[in-house]
Enzyme design. Sequence first.
Site, PDB file in Angstrom:
ATOM      1  N   ARG A  91      29.415  15.078 -14.559  1.00  0.00           N
ATOM      2  CA  ARG A  91      28.303  15.748 -15.200  1.00  0.00           C
ATOM      3  C   ARG A  91      28.382  17.280 -15.074  1.00  0.00           C
ATOM      4  O   ARG A  91      29.402  17.860 -15.372  1.00  0.00           O
ATOM      5  CB  ARG A  91      26.999  15.159 -14.645  1.00  0.00           C
ATOM      6  CG  ARG A  91      26.860  13.669 -15.069  1.00  0.00           C
ATOM      7  CD  ARG A  91      25.801  12.904 -14.286  1.00  0.00           C
ATOM      8  NE  ARG A  91      24.497  13.498 -14.335  1.00  0.00           N
ATOM      9  CZ  ARG A  91      23.572  13.263 -15.272  1.00  0.00           C
ATOM     10  NH1 ARG A  91      23.829  12.406 -16.235  1.00  0.00           N
ATOM     11  NH2 ARG A  91      22.405  13.853 -15.235  1.00  0.00           N
ATOM     12  N   ASP A  95      16.196  24.248 -11.518  1.00  0.00           N
ATOM     13  CA  ASP A  95      15.679  23.414 -12.608  1.00  0.00           C
ATOM     14  C   ASP A  95      14.694  24.273 -13.362  1.00  0.00           C
ATOM     15  O   ASP A  95      13.917  25.015 -12.742  1.00  0.00           O
ATOM     16  CB  ASP A  95      14.979  22.165 -12.019  1.00  0.00           C
ATOM     17  CG  ASP A  95      14.597  21.167 -13.101  1.00  0.00           C
ATOM     18  OD1 ASP A  95      13.776  21.516 -13.977  1.00  0.00           O
ATOM     19  OD2 ASP A  95      15.112  20.042 -13.077  1.00  0.00           O
ATOM     20  N   TYR A 110      11.217  15.931  -5.876  1.00  0.00           N
ATOM     21  CA  TYR A 110      12.396  16.672  -6.365  1.00  0.00           C
ATOM     22  C   TYR A 110      12.012  18.112  -6.702  1.00  0.00           C
ATOM     23  O   TYR A 110      12.674  19.061  -6.282  1.00  0.00           O
ATOM     24  CB  TYR A 110      12.954  15.940  -7.594  1.00  0.00           C
ATOM     25  CG  TYR A 110      13.843  16.766  -8.484  1.00  0.00           C
ATOM     26  CD1 TYR A 110      15.198  16.923  -8.194  1.00  0.00           C
ATOM     27  CD2 TYR A 110      13.340  17.392  -9.635  1.00  0.00           C
ATOM     28  CE1 TYR A 110      16.024  17.682  -9.024  1.00  0.00           C
ATOM     29  CE2 TYR A 110      14.155  18.152 -10.460  1.00  0.00           C
ATOM     30  CZ  TYR A 110      15.488  18.292 -10.158  1.00  0.00           C
ATOM     31  OH  TYR A 110      16.307  19.052 -10.966  1.00  0.00           O
ATOM     32  N   LYS A 157      13.213  21.722  -5.202  1.00  0.00           N
ATOM     33  CA  LYS A 157      13.873  22.750  -6.033  1.00  0.00           C
ATOM     34  C   LYS A 157      13.112  24.079  -5.946  1.00  0.00           C
ATOM     35  O   LYS A 157      13.706  25.157  -5.967  1.00  0.00           O
ATOM     36  CB  LYS A 157      13.937  22.295  -7.495  1.00  0.00           C
ATOM     37  CG  LYS A 157      15.001  21.261  -7.781  1.00  0.00           C
ATOM     38  CD  LYS A 157      16.412  21.850  -7.740  1.00  0.00           C
ATOM     39  CE  LYS A 157      17.434  20.831  -8.223  1.00  0.00           C
ATOM     40  NZ  LYS A 157      18.820  21.258  -7.982  1.00  0.00           N
TER      41      LYS A 157
HETATM   42  N1  LIG Z   1      21.418  17.297 -15.932  1.00  0.00           N
HETATM   43  C1  LIG Z   1      20.381  18.043 -16.321  1.00  0.00           C
HETATM   44  O1  LIG Z   1      19.978  18.027 -17.487  1.00  0.00           O
HETATM   45  C2  LIG Z   1      19.689  18.934 -15.298  1.00  0.00           C
HETATM   46  C3  LIG Z   1      18.430  19.471 -15.611  1.00  0.00           C
HETATM   47  C4  LIG Z   1      17.798  20.281 -14.685  1.00  0.00           C
HETATM   48  C5  LIG Z   1      18.422  20.568 -13.479  1.00  0.00           C
HETATM   49  N2  LIG Z   1      19.639  20.043 -13.209  1.00  0.00           N
HETATM   50  C6  LIG Z   1      20.259  20.368 -11.911  1.00  0.00           C
HETATM   51  O2  LIG Z   1      21.620  20.712 -12.117  1.00  0.00           O
HETATM   52  C7  LIG Z   1      22.427  20.176 -11.064  1.00  0.00           C
HETATM   53  C8  LIG Z   1      23.508  19.286 -11.632  1.00  0.00           C
HETATM   54  O3  LIG Z   1      22.904  18.303 -12.460  1.00  0.00           O
HETATM   55  P1  LIG Z   1      23.579  16.859 -12.668  1.00  0.00           P
HETATM   56  O4  LIG Z   1      22.786  16.181 -13.711  1.00  0.00           O
HETATM   57  O5  LIG Z   1      25.044  17.042 -12.826  1.00  0.00           O
HETATM   58  O6  LIG Z   1      23.259  16.207 -11.227  1.00  0.00           O
HETATM   59  P2  LIG Z   1      23.363  14.667 -10.839  1.00  0.00           P
HETATM   60  O7  LIG Z   1      24.299  13.968 -11.753  1.00  0.00           O
HETATM   61  O8  LIG Z   1      21.983  14.107 -10.704  1.00  0.00           O
HETATM   62  O9  LIG Z   1      23.967  14.767  -9.362  1.00  0.00           O
HETATM   63  C9  LIG Z   1      25.208  15.419  -9.141  1.00  0.00           C
HETATM   64  C10 LIG Z   1      25.880  14.796  -7.959  1.00  0.00           C
HETATM   65  O10 LIG Z   1      25.107  14.992  -6.782  1.00  0.00           O
HETATM   66  C11 LIG Z   1      25.673  14.139  -5.827  1.00  0.00           C
HETATM   67  N3  LIG Z   1      24.676  13.687  -4.837  1.00  0.00           N
HETATM   68  C12 LIG Z   1      23.552  12.960  -5.048  1.00  0.00           C
HETATM   69  N4  LIG Z   1      22.976  12.661  -3.860  1.00  0.00           N
HETATM   70  C13 LIG Z   1      23.772  13.206  -2.892  1.00  0.00           C
HETATM   71  C14 LIG Z   1      23.732  13.218  -1.476  1.00  0.00           C
HETATM   72  N5  LIG Z   1      22.793  12.548  -0.784  1.00  0.00           N
HETATM   73  N6  LIG Z   1      24.710  13.876  -0.811  1.00  0.00           N
HETATM   74  C15 LIG Z   1      25.693  14.511  -1.481  1.00  0.00           C
HETATM   75  N7  LIG Z   1      25.790  14.529  -2.825  1.00  0.00           N
HETATM   76  C16 LIG Z   1      24.838  13.873  -3.511  1.00  0.00           C
HETATM   77  C17 LIG Z   1      26.239  12.914  -6.561  1.00  0.00           C
HETATM   78  O11 LIG Z   1      27.621  12.813  -6.202  1.00  0.00           O
HETATM   79  P3  LIG Z   1      28.411  11.405  -6.233  1.00  0.00           P
HETATM   80  O12 LIG Z   1      28.449  10.997  -7.681  1.00  0.00           O
HETATM   81  O13 LIG Z   1      29.736  11.735  -5.686  1.00  0.00           O
HETATM   82  O14 LIG Z   1      27.627  10.437  -5.375  1.00  0.00           O
HETATM   83  C18 LIG Z   1      26.050  13.286  -8.024  1.00  0.00           C
HETATM   84  O15 LIG Z   1      27.138  12.950  -8.847  1.00  0.00           O
HETATM   85  C19 LIG Z   1      21.483  19.435 -10.130  1.00  0.00           C
HETATM   86  O16 LIG Z   1      21.154  20.279  -9.051  1.00  0.00           O
HETATM   87  C20 LIG Z   1      20.265  19.150 -10.999  1.00  0.00           C
HETATM   88  O17 LIG Z   1      19.058  19.065 -10.253  1.00  0.00           O
HETATM   89  C21 LIG Z   1      20.285  19.231 -14.088  1.00  0.00           C
END
Ligand SMILES: NC(=O)c1ccc[n+]([C@@H]2O[C@H](COP(=O)([O-])OP(=O)(O)OC[C@H]3O[C@@H](n4cnc5c(N)ncnc54)[C@H](OP(=O)(O)O)[C@@H]3O)[C@@H](O)[C@H]2O)c1
Length: 246
Positions: A17, A140, A153, A157
Amino acid sequence: MTNLTNHTALVTGAAKRLGRAISLALGREGANVVLHYRSSHEEAEALAGELEAMGVHAWTVQADFADPAQTESLVARAGELAGPLDLLVNSASDFPPSTMAEVRWEDLQQQLAVTAWAPFELCRSFARQAAAGSIVNLLDSRVTASDFSHVAYLWAKQLLAHMTSHLALTYAPGITVNGVAPGLILPPPGQDDSYLEALVHTVPLRRHGAPEDIAAAAVFLLKSPFITGEVIFVDGGRHLEERERA
Ligand SMILES: NC(=O)c1ccc[n+]([C@@H]2O[C@H](COP(=O)([O-])OP(=O)(O)OC[C@H]3O[C@@H](n4cnc5c(N)ncnc54)[C@H](OP(=O)(O)O)[C@@H]3O)[C@@H](O)[C@H]2O)c1
């Protein structure tokens, strides 16, 4: 730091992602990357292979941030593999639903450990081993508004957003610390694009973003020599709409 060639980054949550998109963007900039993962070992190894094929070095390192001891040792373990780090991107996070009515202390503790304490502790350990460098924390776009369906969450954040400005002041002048606040980019793990389509009406630009939009903002901040304590909202203007309504 206007050129990332031969610099070395640690990216958390790098296997999939947004973390994956950021890691690939760093590789394209010529940076070597230590890819942190929790459970996505295969995806992390495959990404390391992709980065090596691009001509940079890549390593993988595992840690579960629910365990503060694993968080504390991560920068040292990454440094043993790659040498000193001068770039850090805190992207890992957990996004479980929680409402005001049902949120439990255990839910908040888990969020604080993974979403706020881990990035903070990694910034601190990073700064102990780097006189100069750049950090980006993934926030976020709702940090300035509200989300009553993911309260634990969002509170974590919001704490990380405060920590980001405190860290920027603490580690100046050597290290810059900034935030990227994504909006609607990818559906939560396990959901499909209909999740995004149902929410596009909340975005002034009337579309969702792409992981590459987030990666471009992160790279911009990592390369900028004169921006610190700043947050770039990459959300099609959604935070403006939500802030006006809050
Ligand atoms: N995607 C969006 O649209 C969006 C929107 C707003 C904010 N964000 C922020 O942007 C960042 C990246 O987003 P994303 O969607 O790529 O995030 P995500 O897929 O929800 O999480 C990214 C990775 O975090 C790791 N993770 C989860 N729990 C963990 C733990 N206990 N210890 C260590 N690692 C852990 C997981 O790794 P593994 O797969 O290896 O377990 C997961 O693949 C995040 O901080 C998210 O809050 C994203």
